[in-house]
Design an enzyme around this catalytic site. Structure first.
Site, PDB file in Angstrom:
ATOM      1  N   GLU A   1       7.682 -26.568   3.035  1.00 41.64           N
ATOM      2  CA  GLU A   1       6.821 -26.555   4.232  1.00 41.64           C
ATOM      3  C   GLU A   1       5.676 -27.244   4.482  1.00 41.64           C
ATOM      4  OE1 GLU A   1       5.939 -22.172   4.389  1.00 41.64           O
ATOM      5  OE2 GLU A   1       8.049 -21.711   5.096  1.00 41.64           O
ATOM      6  N   ASN A   2       4.819 -27.320   5.623  1.00 37.21           N
ATOM      7  CA  ASN A   2       3.740 -28.221   5.780  1.00 37.21           C
ATOM      8  C   ASN A   2       2.724 -27.218   6.765  1.00 37.21           C
ATOM      9  OD1 ASN A   2       2.397 -30.526   7.310  1.00 37.21           O
ATOM     10  ND2 ASN A   2       3.327 -31.281   5.470  1.00 37.21           N
TER      11      ASN A   2
ATOM     12  N   GLU B   1      18.526 -26.537   2.687  1.00 31.06           N
ATOM     13  CA  GLU B   1      19.778 -26.939   3.005  1.00 31.06           C
ATOM     14  C   GLU B   1      19.697 -28.393   3.040  1.00 31.06           C
ATOM     15  OE1 GLU B   1      18.661 -24.147   4.089  1.00 31.06           O
ATOM     16  OE2 GLU B   1      20.416 -22.776   4.455  1.00 31.06           O
TER      17      GLU B   1
HETATM   18  N1  THU Z   1      14.596 -21.823   5.853  1.00 28.28           N
HETATM   19  C1  THU Z   1      15.401 -22.349   4.993  1.00 28.28           C
HETATM   20  O1  THU Z   1      15.013 -23.017   4.157  1.00 28.28           O
HETATM   21  N2  THU Z   1      16.803 -22.128   5.036  1.00 28.28           N
HETATM   22  C2  THU Z   1      17.339 -21.200   5.818  1.00 28.28           C
HETATM   23  O2  THU Z   1      18.512 -21.222   5.817  1.00 28.28           O
HETATM   24  C3  THU Z   1      16.590 -20.684   6.809  1.00 28.28           C
HETATM   25  C4  THU Z   1      14.970 -20.765   6.736  1.00 28.28           C
HETATM   26  C5  THU Z   1      12.959 -22.062   5.567  1.00 28.28           C
HETATM   27  C6  THU Z   1      12.460 -22.562   6.550  1.00 28.28           C
HETATM   28  C7  THU Z   1      11.041 -21.773   6.529  1.00 28.28           C
HETATM   29  O3  THU Z   1      10.262 -22.711   5.561  1.00 28.28           O
HETATM   30  C8  THU Z   1      11.240 -20.602   6.046  1.00 28.28           C
HETATM   31  O4  THU Z   1      12.693 -20.757   5.696  1.00 28.28           O
HETATM   32  C9  THU Z   1      10.985 -19.411   6.868  1.00 28.28           C
HETATM   33  O5  THU Z   1      11.765 -19.793   7.986  1.00 28.28           O
END
Ligand code: THU
Length: 160
Positions: A64-65, A75
């Protein structure tokens, strides 16, 4: 006018214990790497692990950022790693799991819309389906044979 239907089926397992050993290993790895996620904002740690067609196992986590849209899902981190370290090599099976610091983590996760688009392009460019294992920290597990089926009527390179 013709009525058409688009259906897909998926496998549901009660838990990781019901999976075959190689799928269980991959899901276990996806669960383990959730600890490496950088998710200080959502507190939703996602882990992905994939077996490539060359036998390598690679992982990815969400990053995240402070500028929220800049964050990347586990993914897509994994797919970028795959195509950077092993260009042209297909992903055979991809397992995804998560640890939600704010609540339960027992419902299978499924990829967001942007990841679905990226997954279908990855399948397209390597010419191989990506089998997808969706789980949580505990509980039921879903498996589909091809990630692209999560995105019917996808926009792809053939349309350009
Ligand atoms: N996120 C993923 O990495 N993969 C997913 O399949 C769904 C959501 C992440 C994005 C964000 O950092 C956090 O989960 C909450 O949405």
């Amino acid at each position: 006018m013709k009525k058409r239907e688009h259906l897909f089926s998926y496998e549901e397992y009660e838990s990781q214990a019901e999976l075959n050993p190689s799928d269980a290993e991959l899901l276990k790895k996806a669960r383990e790497v959730t600890k490496d996620a950088y998710a200080p904002y959502s507190k939703f740690r996602v882990g992905a692990a994939a077996r490539l067609s060359n036998g390598q196992i690679i992982t990815g986590t969400n990053q995240e950022n402070a500028s929220f849209p800049v964050g990347i899902c586990a993914e897509r981190v994994l797919m970028s790693t795959a195509s950077s370290l092993f260009p042209g090599v297909a992903i055979e099976t991809l397992a995804v799991s998560y640890h939600n610091e704010n609540g339960p983590s027992d419902i299978p996760i499924s990829p967001c819309g942007i990841c679905r688009q990226s997954l279908q392009e990855f399948e397209h460019r390597t010419g191989k389906p990506i089998r997808l294992i969706m789980g949580g920290e505990t509980g039921a597990v879903y498996i589909i044979p091809q990630s692209g089926i999560l995105l019917p009527f996808a926009f792809d390179a053939d349309k350009l």
